[in-house]
Design an enzyme around this catalytic site. Structure first.
Site, PDB file in Angstrom:
ATOM      1  N   ASP A 196       0.827  -1.202   0.000  1.00 24.04           N
ATOM      2  CA  ASP A 196       0.000   0.000   0.000  1.00 24.04           C
ATOM      3  C   ASP A 196       0.869   1.263   0.000  1.00 24.04           C
ATOM      4  O   ASP A 196       1.856   1.327   0.756  1.00 24.04           O
ATOM      5  CB  ASP A 196      -0.862  -0.021   1.284  1.00 24.04           C
ATOM      6  CG  ASP A 196      -1.963   1.023   1.283  1.00 24.04           C
ATOM      7  OD1 ASP A 196      -2.804   0.979   0.370  1.00 24.04           O
ATOM      8  OD2 ASP A 196      -1.981   1.873   2.197  1.00 24.04           O
ATOM      9  N   GLU A 248       1.843  -0.033  -4.790  1.00 29.17           N
ATOM     10  CA  GLU A 248       0.885   1.020  -5.120  1.00 29.17           C
ATOM     11  C   GLU A 248       1.630   2.343  -5.040  1.00 29.17           C
ATOM     12  O   GLU A 248       2.109   2.732  -3.983  1.00 29.17           O
ATOM     13  CB  GLU A 248      -0.290   1.023  -4.142  1.00 29.17           C
ATOM     14  CG  GLU A 248      -1.370   1.994  -4.594  1.00 29.17           C
ATOM     15  CD  GLU A 248      -2.303   2.441  -3.479  1.00 29.17           C
ATOM     16  OE1 GLU A 248      -3.440   2.801  -3.778  1.00 29.17           O
ATOM     17  OE2 GLU A 248      -1.890   2.445  -2.307  1.00 29.17           O
ATOM     18  N   HIS A 322     -10.836  -0.837  -5.156  1.00 20.56           N
ATOM     19  CA  HIS A 322     -11.749  -0.461  -4.078  1.00 20.56           C
ATOM     20  C   HIS A 322     -11.729   1.041  -3.781  1.00 20.56           C
ATOM     21  O   HIS A 322     -12.453   1.491  -2.900  1.00 20.56           O
ATOM     22  CB  HIS A 322     -11.359  -1.243  -2.824  1.00 20.56           C
ATOM     23  CG  HIS A 322      -9.969  -0.903  -2.369  1.00 20.56           C
ATOM     24  ND1 HIS A 322      -8.848  -1.217  -3.108  1.00 20.56           N
ATOM     25  CD2 HIS A 322      -9.527  -0.226  -1.295  1.00 20.56           C
ATOM     26  CE1 HIS A 322      -7.778  -0.751  -2.485  1.00 20.56           C
ATOM     27  NE2 HIS A 322      -8.149  -0.149  -1.386  1.00 20.56           N
TER      28      HIS A 322
HETATM   29  O1  TEU Z   1      -4.829   4.251  -1.290  1.00 25.18           O
HETATM   30  C1  TEU Z   1      -3.922   5.253  -1.567  1.00 25.18           C
HETATM   31  C2  TEU Z   1      -4.451   6.515  -2.115  1.00 25.18           C
HETATM   32  O2  TEU Z   1      -3.828   7.526  -1.979  1.00 25.18           O
HETATM   33  C3  TEU Z   1      -5.721   6.556  -2.839  1.00 25.18           C
HETATM   34  O3  TEU Z   1      -6.079   5.672  -3.757  1.00 25.18           O
HETATM   35  C4  TEU Z   1      -6.767   7.195  -2.037  1.00 25.18           C
HETATM   36  O4  TEU Z   1      -7.777   6.321  -1.653  1.00 25.18           O
HETATM   37  C5  TEU Z   1      -7.349   8.280  -2.868  1.00 25.18           C
HETATM   38  O5  TEU Z   1      -6.326   9.138  -3.213  1.00 25.18           O
HETATM   39  C6  TEU Z   1      -8.355   9.040  -2.126  1.00 25.18           C
HETATM   40  O6  TEU Z   1      -8.937   9.947  -3.012  1.00 25.18           O
HETATM   41  C7  TEU Z   1      -4.460   3.234  -0.435  1.00 25.18           C
HETATM   42  C8  TEU Z   1      -5.606   2.263  -0.293  1.00 25.18           C
HETATM   43  O7  TEU Z   1      -5.858   1.670  -1.537  1.00 25.18           O
HETATM   44  C9  TEU Z   1      -6.789   2.994   0.277  1.00 25.18           C
HETATM   45  O8  TEU Z   1      -7.934   2.208   0.337  1.00 25.18           O
HETATM   46  C10 TEU Z   1      -6.403   3.483   1.636  1.00 25.18           C
HETATM   47  O9  TEU Z   1      -7.423   4.289   2.168  1.00 25.18           O
HETATM   48  C11 TEU Z   1      -5.104   4.302   1.606  1.00 25.18           C
HETATM   49  O10 TEU Z   1      -4.079   3.695   0.836  1.00 25.18           O
HETATM   50  C12 TEU Z   1      -4.554   4.446   3.001  1.00 25.18           C
HETATM   51  O11 TEU Z   1      -4.063   3.229   3.460  1.00 25.18           O
END
Ligand code: TEU
Ligand code: CA
Length: 548
Positions: A196, A248, A322
């Site tokens: 993540d 990610e 998600h």
């Molecule tokens: O997401 C990282 C992230 O920065 C985004 O996809 C974020 O949800 C988006 O910018 C909001 O508009 C990851 C996870 O996939 C996400 O579900 C988590 O909330 C986030 O990290 C924190 O762990």
């Protein structure tokens, strides 16, 4: 051993996948029960989003204990059974590893708050500067990135929710704890790891205000990022040759992603980036609507395809996850051309150079939720922004329009299995409302109809195994100036692939420059099969691929 270039990954959001005990929350046993469905689809890996003990403020991305399973999802035994049952079907498990931050309910953070110096050093505490916040950085979920702790007269950093405190990767002790966690899950038979927001872990030495931004330029692809990922590789998954990894990468660059994923660098197998799913943000702002800028979408995808190919990097390709709204509601048309546009988008992304990822429900064309009441929303980001947009005096109708398009809850509504009560997801009250269209859009209907979106996905997964050109071929953009069509070629040894996709609900005429026309045969389409011609008209959302 699997070849990740020939593989397809299926993402499961377990809370919304299948509930076996009627409490309204999906669980690990639910994943086990649906393994035959996934085997039939043909996927190779299941990426499961976090199921560890968590207060669930950010649906599990706020981890309180890295070594266990949250009771609402099941037990460690259930997890072990899942690994075994999946393997029996030639499917491997990829876990979600969240190491940029922990929940403030994690023992480390609790000990830090109790004043244990060792654990305070696990996090990033800073004093005020001139009676102001340590920096002006913003949380990605809205508001400041700093939370004040009275008794220390200090703030801690949280790039996400205030209950997600950022870890201090510059502390070697933290890095060692992380290696132990990763090795623990590897020993349980996990063959894939998704990290993540891993490119946010290396914070700058000096913390300063960002005079023209939200701070991201200081910590994105930060100063020691490549060093830390190499070290992680060396101490954990790098010791095995059958574990795949995906990072990610938030707001990253092609150059950094080549570093992360070129095998020579010994960092990760592949990377997600998000530039192509921001082409409908106005002024780079997720909470301002704009129709998809198709020119921009083409340019970004072409640049990433070519750039990563030149640097021998590897993309993880996706439309949905998600955090993203449903693609058929976004760049397709979930009304008049539901089937056609869902299939077109699928072909477009699966035949690119890179490993394709499917998010649960995408394979049956699940759509956005279109919730009309704030009480239906659950996601912390949506609730925060509902408040923030109200404070900006934007009228409520407008705010709902934005949430209906942008809320992360769009992708999190329960999986639609059949047309019975609660879409066959649960016998109890689902934690998040089911989309009203479940009587029409569901797995059972998809299985019954050979021309369904589901069969189209199944075919794409098998084509990647069948043709080397899809897995290994070079990428070449075609018709770059065309305003409606995204077209490309792939080449590998003496195999050639041509992919034509009309992104709009109107016909468009194209002209191609190709030799040996008669040698090409159609391998997949969302209308009738037909022969390749130098000049032809693509129907609304038509997508067709040919191989020589
Ligand atoms: O997401 C990282 C992230 O920065 C985004 O996809 C974020 O949800 C988006 O910018 C909001 O508009 C990851 C996870 O996939 C996400 O579900 C988590 O909330 C986030 O990290 C924190 O762990
Ligand atoms: Ca349950």
């Amino acid at each position: 051993m699997k070849d990740f270039k020939k593989s397809t990954v299926y993402q499961i959001y377990p809370k919304s996948f299948y509930d076996t005990n009627g409490d309204g929350f999906g669980d690990l046993n639910g994943v086990i029960e649906k393994l035959d469905y996934l085997k039939n689809l043909g996927i190779d890996y299941i990426w499961i989003t976090p199921f560890y003990p968590s207060p669930q403020v950010d649906n599990g991305y706020d981890i309180a204990d890295y070594y266990n399973i949250d009771p609402s999802f099941g037990t460690l035994e259930d997890f072990e059974k899942l690994v075994v049952e999946a393997k029996a079907r030639n499917i491997y498990i990829m876990l979600d590893m969240v190491f940029n931050h922990t929940s403030t309910e994690h023992n480390w953070f609790k000990k830090a708050l109790d004043g244990e110096e060792k654990y305070k050093e696990f996090y990033i505490f800073k004093e005020a500067v001139n009676n102001e916040l340590p920096t002006n950085w913003k949380s990605k979920f809205g508001g400041t990135a700093w939370e004040y702790i009275d008794k220390f007269e200090e703030y801690y950093l949280h790039l996400f929710d205030r209950t997600q405190a950022d870890l201090n990767w510059d502390n070697e002790e933290v890095r060692k704890e992380i290696y132990s966690i990763v090795n623990y899950w590897i020993e349980k038979g996990v063959k894939g790891l998704r990290f993540d927001v891993i490119n946010l872990i290396s914070k700058p030495e000096k913390f300063e205000n960002d005079l023209d931004g939200d701070g991201r330029r200081f910590y994105t692809d930060g100063p020691k990022i490549h060093e830390y990922i190499k070290e992680l590789n060396e101490n954990t998954y790098g010791k095995y040759d059958d574990i795949i990894t995906v990072g990610e990468m938030s707001s990253t660059s092609i150059e950094n992603c080549i570093g992360y994923s070129n095998p020579k660098e010994k960092e990760l197998s592949m990377v997600f980036n998000f530039h192509h799913v921001k082409v409908d943000y106005k002024n780079q702002n997720k909470w301002e609507l704009q129709v998809c800028n198709f020119d921009n979408l083409k340019k970004i995808l072409n640049d990433w395809q070519l750039g990563m190919q030149d640097g021998n990097g590897w993309n993880a390709n996706f439309w949905c996850n998600h955090d993203q709204p449903r693609i058929v509601s976004r760049f397709g048309n979930d009304k008049e051309y539901h089937k056609e546009s869902a299939k077109m988008l699928a072909t477009m992304i699966h035949l690119l150079r890179g490993t394709p990822y499917i998010y649960q429900g995408e394979e049956i064309g699940m759509t956005n939720a279109y919730f009309t009441d704030i009480n239906q929303y659950v996601d912390v980001e949506s609730l925060n922004y509902f408040k923030i947009l109200k404070e900006q005096e934007i009228n409520e109708d407008e705010i709902y329009k934005v949430l209906q398009e942008r809320s992360r809850d769009n992708s999190r509504t329960p999986m639609q299995w059949n047309s019975s009560k609660n879409a066959g997801f649960s016998q109890g009250k689902p934690w998040l409302s089911i989309n009203d269209n479940y009587t029409d859009i569901n797995v059972e209907n998809g299985i019954k109809d050979k021309s369904s979106i589901l069969y189209h996905y199944k075919k794409l997964i098998s084509l990647r195994k069948q043709y080397d050109v899809i897995a290994y071929g070079n990428y070449l953009p075609m018709l770059e100036d065309n305003e409606s069509v995204f077209a490309y070629k792939r080449e590998y040894k003496d195999e050639y692939l041509i992919v034509l996709n009309n992104f709009y609900g109107r016909e468009v005429e194209i002209e191609l420059d190709i030799q040996d026309l008669e040698k090409y045969k159609c391998i997949i389409t969302n209308y009738e099969e037909r022969n390749l011609k130098l000049r032809f008209t693509l129907k609304p959302y038509e997508s067709i691929a040919f191989i020589k």
